[in-house]
Design a protein around this motif. Structure first.
Motif, PDB file in Angstrom:
ATOM      1  N   ALA A 220       0.849  -1.198   0.000  1.00 50.29           N
ATOM      2  CA  ALA A 220       0.000   0.000   0.000  1.00 50.29           C
ATOM      3  C   ALA A 220       0.880   1.243   0.000  1.00 50.29           C
ATOM      4  CB  ALA A 220      -0.895  -0.009   1.231  1.00 50.29           C
ATOM      5  N   ILE A 221       0.331   2.331  -0.475  1.00 54.82           N
ATOM      6  CA  ILE A 221       1.063   3.603  -0.511  1.00 54.82           C
ATOM      7  C   ILE A 221       1.624   3.924   0.869  1.00 54.82           C
ATOM      8  CG2 ILE A 221       0.767   6.095  -0.786  1.00 54.82           C
ATOM      9  CD1 ILE A 221      -1.450   5.459  -2.830  1.00 54.82           C
ATOM     10  N   SER A 222       0.811   3.652   1.900  1.00 62.69           N
ATOM     11  CA  SER A 222       1.224   4.019   3.258  1.00 62.69           C
ATOM     12  C   SER A 222       2.525   3.327   3.667  1.00 62.69           C
ATOM     13  CB  SER A 222       0.113   3.684   4.246  1.00 62.69           C
ATOM     14  OG  SER A 222      -0.218   2.318   4.148  1.00 62.69           O
TER      15      SER A 222
ATOM     16  N   PRO B 215      14.260   8.456   5.317  1.00 67.15           N
ATOM     17  CA  PRO B 215      14.494   8.778   3.898  1.00 67.15           C
ATOM     18  C   PRO B 215      15.942   8.503   3.487  1.00 67.15           C
ATOM     19  CG  PRO B 215      14.258  10.787   5.211  1.00 67.15           C
ATOM     20  CD  PRO B 215      13.888   9.642   6.098  1.00 67.15           C
TER      21      PRO B 215
ATOM     22  N   LEU C 258       5.362   5.433   2.105  1.00 70.60           N
ATOM     23  CA  LEU C 258       5.435   6.768   2.701  1.00 70.60           C
ATOM     24  C   LEU C 258       5.855   6.701   4.162  1.00 70.60           C
ATOM     25  CD1 LEU C 258       2.473   8.727   1.096  1.00 70.60           C
ATOM     26  CD2 LEU C 258       4.778   8.320   0.250  1.00 70.60           C
ATOM     27  N   SER C 259       5.494   5.612   4.855  1.00 69.44           N
ATOM     28  CA  SER C 259       5.912   5.551   6.248  1.00 69.44           C
ATOM     29  C   SER C 259       7.429   5.377   6.341  1.00 69.44           C
ATOM     30  CB  SER C 259       5.163   4.454   7.007  1.00 69.44           C
ATOM     31  OG  SER C 259       5.595   3.200   6.567  1.00 69.44           O
TER      32      SER C 259
ATOM     33  N   LEU D 196       9.584   6.512   3.981  1.00 66.79           N
ATOM     34  CA  LEU D 196      10.172   7.784   3.541  1.00 66.79           C
ATOM     35  C   LEU D 196      10.013   8.877   4.589  1.00 66.79           C
ATOM     36  CD1 LEU D 196       9.119   7.858  -0.214  1.00 66.79           C
ATOM     37  CD2 LEU D 196      11.408   7.504   0.717  1.00 66.79           C
ATOM     38  N   SER D 197       8.948   8.778   5.389  1.00 65.43           N
ATOM     39  CA  SER D 197       8.760   9.832   6.379  1.00 65.43           C
ATOM     40  C   SER D 197       9.567   9.565   7.652  1.00 65.43           C
ATOM     41  CB  SER D 197       7.272  10.011   6.705  1.00 65.43           C
ATOM     42  OG  SER D 197       6.747   8.818   7.255  1.00 65.43           O
ATOM     43  N   ARG D 198      10.222   8.418   7.728  1.00 64.83           N
ATOM     44  CA  ARG D 198      11.072   8.173   8.916  1.00 64.83           C
ATOM     45  C   ARG D 198      12.531   7.952   8.570  1.00 64.83           C
ATOM     46  NH1 ARG D 198       8.737   4.182  13.346  1.00 64.83           N
ATOM     47  NH2 ARG D 198      10.551   5.025  14.420  1.00 64.83           N
TER      48      ARG D 198
END
Lengths: 183, 938
Positions: free
Chosen positions: A28-30, A40, A33-34, A36-38
């Motif tokens: 899933a996208i999440s 990267p 992104l999870s 990349l948001s922690r």
């Protein structure tokens, strides 16, 4: 040879030829992104001179004390760019980041017990089986024994901060744990 | 209290919304004004899709201006579920104003603004929070918000530098330097870059700390390269890269490019003295050649960079007229092929360097032709495959006769079958190393079809690919080829089967679904009740819901975790997906299928009208992945993807715009909603219209605008349909406008319905006291005089019938036949949509539209007859499919590829059976669907 660059959210539009592969999951996208948001700094892409993605790696840093380490969550290279050292460069890079940015003692990763090609490759890079994790994966229906298909190996490689190689062991293949015992 | 509330949370946590509602009701009985419980009940209602009831509670809670964290948190979920982000901002704003010392509330208010991209407000809140709570990260929130506001397209040009300067001033106020945190550092350099302060940015990245950060963080290293470039340090970058290549053995291609750019730097400076620049460059070229030569010597076959860099050097030399030896290029190519011809990437690597002519081409061709098909190892096989791809790339028109091409296809096929031996021991889930030969053979067959119009090569391609997919079950490439070919051959069920075999998931639904769903209404059997393709549209579109629900949360998280470097990309990603072209192309196809399946009533018309109008305000992004489909066609002709595009026109922005105009106009006519009514009935936020100046024009004007570049994306049949639709709506508009009930009546009706459903009145609605009872009052104006319909409307159906007869008997691919037929059906349905209002006898009588009624009847009779005739002919055609003869014809066509073993007669017979059965199914289904619609709307 390739261009190494950071993984970007918009790369999700461009990774189809890498992900349409038996061993690679499209999450899933999440999920992406999870990471990349922690972390990267632990996600990277290699692309061809023409700008086509060859593969990517997604990792994270976890654990404390002697357990502090880098973890390879996903590493995948498109079939047409295999045997060009792409994975080797990713792993060397991730080891460097785990060491320099996170002061990790080792890097670890999970691989299906039946993904022989990958296991061989990681062994060639200095990784060894630390333990076998029961029912870590879903069944692919490839016709191997169910146990082999669903079990995974936790493979590790010690980093310079573990000169005594305390994070690995030689009899790892015999140590079996269940999936809920691992993070 | 806690004892009563806990079960509600537990029920919500386990998604037992029903019991959550019951538990809430229990508490509310004793404490009817408990805000938290009301909010939780609203949440449970939203989750059970009971939107109207949720709205009532939601508005009650908001009116009470809640300020406790539990209620706010519950309301956040409610409002997000309802798409009311604006209300969320207001709610938190009010709460924060009540408790300005509450840091958590401040943070949530900031996040609420971040979710809707309200950077101005976010920036103000961050300023306030930094003053009050002194924490440094609020300062950086402030900087980031200012930067984002400066980059926002809605921000006036003059304000941008002001915001950037503000951001710069703020960073400089930070007590700890930005380099203590890579993301703060990244943000700092970015602000300087945006201000054009390259010297300051350079100083920062070249500082002791900056250098360390750039070596540890890729995103900072990328920024470093950018700053160097912006500062014009081409030569310095080249020197640095040379060091990296020699000393650290860095094989990053960017380093090689930096050396190459530096080599020709003098020539690329504007206004340079070309002659003297050529002189200095020649010297450098020699040095660079030596450098790359050294790399080649060191690396051998271990790494391609040195070899490829030499090629790039030679290419640039030729470009600048500095090549000294005319044979260098071909000998470098030969050497590259010898070293790396055994790798799959060789063709892609060499493609930029082989656009050769004359003698060069002859030399190069002779090198490749030496490669024989006898392969004893996988690298051997790859050398042959690469040679075929490279040779094919340079074939000229004259070399592409059907005979020569057939020979090439058969040669590739033979080599493929031979090559299968090399992979015979591989597990069934592995890819065969010979796969690309099957793909090559298929592309050659497609090329023959494209050049001759004869469809038999397409059957060859399909049969051999079907065989290849039994050998390489996991090959998406083979399946994508089959999908392209099956669509042309009018076999949607087989295309779907292979699409499912690829197992497209998550975000891939956006990038890959075009392979299946482009013009999917051509294949839909919705009229007969078979909603396979309709469902496929729905399933595929789910990814857009999860994007709008989830992605903004990660933007918030990136702020929370101070990962500023990711924020602009997260925002771009969300926007690309939210405004995806494919999303709305699917939506359009879904509407086209839906009207064939469902009753055309006000519910359908009103809902689609509102949604399509929203779409009409978007600025779309095209995320579709076309590059995934391999192309091995010669460079003198069209690519494989273009050759296999249905009707040679890929639906894009213009295509979507035309269909939006057609349907918005049609639904507007059919609907009783006008803008004032629509606003009252809308639940979520109205999406912000895009920045395109066009969206500022009145809708009426936009709908009638015809643009040639849009029409260029239509097939000729679609263009004719567009003309017909325009003429039809133009003719009927005055009568609809006159007969449409006034807004007050429509609203009263909506209010009545809501009240029946929920027991509450419609919020914020004040009806004039007599509106509900007044009915369709007498109008002041006289009804418009009924005029004759333009002849083009009726003639459209004559033309369509003519076209149908042509394609039915001609050489067109089955896709074209289905295209003509389904567009005729669509024209028929459009007529039904736009004339339903006048079917009611009272409307005709009240408005004195007797004459209109007769005109409508004439066209309806005519078009019904045409639809019935086409349906009959199609059903007849279906009968002749799936017979022994039709199967035999396919087998006969496949003669060139039938082999003694494996790909033998029996295998091809099975494929023939699949193909003819599927063909019968689609002709039969479409034919029956049309007959059914003709009965419904006759």
């Amino acid at each position: 040879m390739s261009v190494t660059r950071s993984f970007k959210a918009t790369d999700l539009f461009k990774f189809n030829h890498i992900n349409l592969d038996l061993w690679t999951e499209t999450y899933a996208i999440s999920f992406y992104l999870s990471y990349l948001s922690r972390w990267p700094d632990m996600c990277a892409v290699q692309e061809t001179p023409q700008g086509r993605m060859m593969g990517y790696v997604i990792g994270k840093a976890e654990g404390t004390g002697t357990e502090r380490h880098g973890h390879v969550t996903a590493l995948s290279v498109a079939p047409e760019y295999r045997r060009l050292g792409v994975s080797r460069r990713f792993m060397a890079w991730l080891e460097k980041v785990s060491d320099e940015n996170y002061r990790g003692l080792f890097v670890d990763l999970y691989v299906r017990c039946v993904n022989f090609a990958a296991i061989k490759m990681y062994e060639g890079m200095g990784y060894s089986v630390y333990r076998r994790v029961r029912e870590y994966y879903s069944n692919l229906g490839l016709g191997h024994s169910v146990r082999d298909e669903e079990d995974g190996f936790d493979m590790r490689k010690p980093l310079p901060r573990d000169p005594m190689r305390r994070s690995v062991r030689s009899n790892g293949r015999d140590i079996v744990v269940s999936a809920n015992e691992v993070p | 209290m806690d004892r009563q509330i806990r079960p509600i949370y537990e029920a919500l946590d386990t998604n037992s919304n029903k019991s959550a509602i019951l538990a809430c009701n229990k508490v509310l009985k004793k404490q009817p004004n408990n805000l938290l419980v009301k909010a939780l009940k609203a949440l449970a209602l939203v989750r059970s899709q009971k939107v109207e009831e949720a709205l009532v509670l939601c508005d009650e809670v908001l009116a009470a201006k809640p300020a406790d964290e539990a209620t706010l948190a519950a309301m956040m979920h409610v409002l997000r579920g309802l798409g009311r982000h604006m209300d969320m901002v207001t709610m938190y704003d009010d709460a924060y104003k009540q408790q300005p010392a509450n840091e958590e509330l401040g943070t949530q208010t900031f996040f609420a603004n971040v979710r809707i991209g309200n950077w101005k407000a976010a920036q103000q809140i961050a300023t306030k929070m930094h003053k009050q709570f002194q924490d440094e990260h609020y300062l950086y929130w402030n900087v980031m918000s200012a930067l984002l506001q400066a980059k926002d397209p809605n921000t006036p040009e003059t304000l941008r530098p002001v915001l950037l300067k503000l951001a710069q001033r703020l960073v400089s106020q930070s007590p700890t330097p930005s380099y203590y945190n890579a993301d703060r550092f990244h943000l700092h350099v970015t602000v300087l870059k945006e201000l054009g302060l390259y010297d300051e940015a350079y100083e920062l990245i070249e500082s002791e700390a900056g250098k360390i950060i750039c070596s540890q963080f890729l995103m900072c290293e990328e920024l470093r390269r950018e700053i160097w470039k912006l500062k014009g340090l081409t030569k310095e970058a080249g020197e640095r890269a040379e060091q990296q290549i020699l000393e650290v053995k860095d094989r990053n291609w960017l380093e090689f490019l930096a050396v190459l750019d530096a080599t020709f730097a003098d020539l690329t400076v504007e206004g340079a003295d070309v002659e003297s620049a050529k002189g200095s460059s020649s010297e450098r070229i020699t040095q660079t050649r030596e450098l790359f030569g050294k790399v080649v010597e060191q690396d051998g076959v271990k790494d391609r960079s040195g070899h490829l860099a030499l090629l790039e050097l030679e290419k640039r030399c030729r470009h600048h007229g500095l090549a000294t030896d005319s044979t260098t290029l071909t000998s470098l190519l030969e050497s590259y092929f010898q070293h790396f011809g055994g790798k799959a990437c060789c063709f892609e690597d060499l493609k930029p360097y082989i656009e050769l002519e004359g003698e060069d081409l002859a030399t190069w061709t002779s090198v490749l032709e030496k490669q024989t098909a006898q392969a004893t190892s996988v690298p051997d096989l790859w050398r042959f495959i690469n040679a075929q791809k490279l040779l094919r790339y340079n074939l000229t028109e004259a070399q592409l006769t059907p005979e020569a091409e057939t020979q090439r296809a058969v040669q590739c096929l033979n080599a493929y079958l031979e090559g299968l031996h090399l992979g015979k021991d591989l597990p069934s889930y592995e890819l065969q190393p010979a796969d690309d030969l099957a793909v090559l053979a298929a592309q050659i067959f497609v090329n023959i079809w494209k050049r001759t119009g004869d469809q038999t090569p397409l059957y060859n391609a399909a049969a051999l690919l079907e065989y290849a997919t039994t050998k390489s079950k996991m090959s998406y490439q083979i399946r994508l080829h089959l999908i392209r070919i099956y669509r042309l051959l009018g076999l949607p069920s087989l295309a779907l089967e292979h699409y499912r075999g690829i197992n497209v998931k998550q975000v891939q639904n956006d990038t890959l679904s075009h392979f299946l769903l482009s013009r999917a209404s051509t294949f839909s059997l919705a009229a007969t009740g078979d909603i396979t393709y309709t469902n496929e549209c729905m399933e595929t579109s789910r990814i857009y819901v999860s994007n709008s629900e989830e992605t903004s949360e990660f933007i918030v998280r990136a702020f929370g975790g101070e990962k500023y470097s990711q924020i602009p990309d997260f925002i771009l990603f969300e926007e690309c997906l939210d405004n995806s072209l494919q999303r709305d192309l699917i939506k359009m196809e879904h509407v086209r299928m839906r009207i064939a399946h469902e009753a055309i009533n006000s519910e359908l018309v009103d809902m689609e009208l509102i949604e399509l109008k929203f779409i009409f305000d978007r600025l779309h992004h095209d995320n579709r992945d076309f590059s995934i489909l391999a192309n091995y066609q010669p460079r003198c002709g069209a690519s494989f993807i273009d050759q296999t595009e249905s009707l040679e026109k890929t639906p894009g922005f213009g295509w979507l715009w035309v269909f939006l105009k057609i349907y918005i106009k049609a639904f507007q006519l059919a609907s009783d909603l006008d803008d004032t009514v629509e606003d009252k009935l809308l639940i979520g936020d109205r999406p912000k219209p895009s920045n395109d100046p066009e969206t500022k024009l009145p809708l009426k004007e936009r709908l009638t605008k015809r643009k040639q570049e849009e029409i260029n994306e239509l097939s000729s049949d679609e263009a004719a349909f567009y003309d017909y639709a325009s003429a039809l709506s133009e003719w009927l508009t005055p009568y609809h406008d006159y007969a449409r009930p006034p807004p007050s009546v429509v609203l009263a009706e909506a209010a009545k319905l809501t009240e029946q459903k929920t027991g509450h009145t419609l919020k914020g609605l004040e009806l004039p006291p007599d509106a509900a009872t007044n009915g369709n009052g007498k109008k002041d104006e006289e009804p418009p005089a009924v005029v004759e319909p333009p002849a083009s409307i009726s003639k459209h159906f004559d033309d369509v019938l003519q076209r149908f007869k042509e394609v039915l008997d001609g050489k067109a691919v089955p896709f074209e036949l289905l295209h003509v037929v389904t567009l005729a059906q669509e024209a028929y349905l459009l007529f039904a949509i736009e004339t339903t209002r006048f079917k009611t006898a009272s409307v005709i009588k009240q408005n004195k539209f007797g004459g209109l009624s007769q005109h409508i009847k004439d066209i309806r009779n005519k078009s019904t007859a045409v639809i019935n005739e086409m349906s009959g002919a199609l059903l007849n055609r279906a009968e002749s499919e799936a017979t022994q003869e039709s199967r035999k014809a396919v087998i006969e066509a496949c003669k060139p590829i039938i082999h003694e073993s494996g790909l033998d007669h029996d295998f091809v017979l099975n494929v023939a059976k699949k193909i003819t059965d599927a063909r019968k199914q689609i002709y039969d289904g479409i034919g029956k669907g049309m007959a059914k619609l003709a009965k419904t709307y006759a």
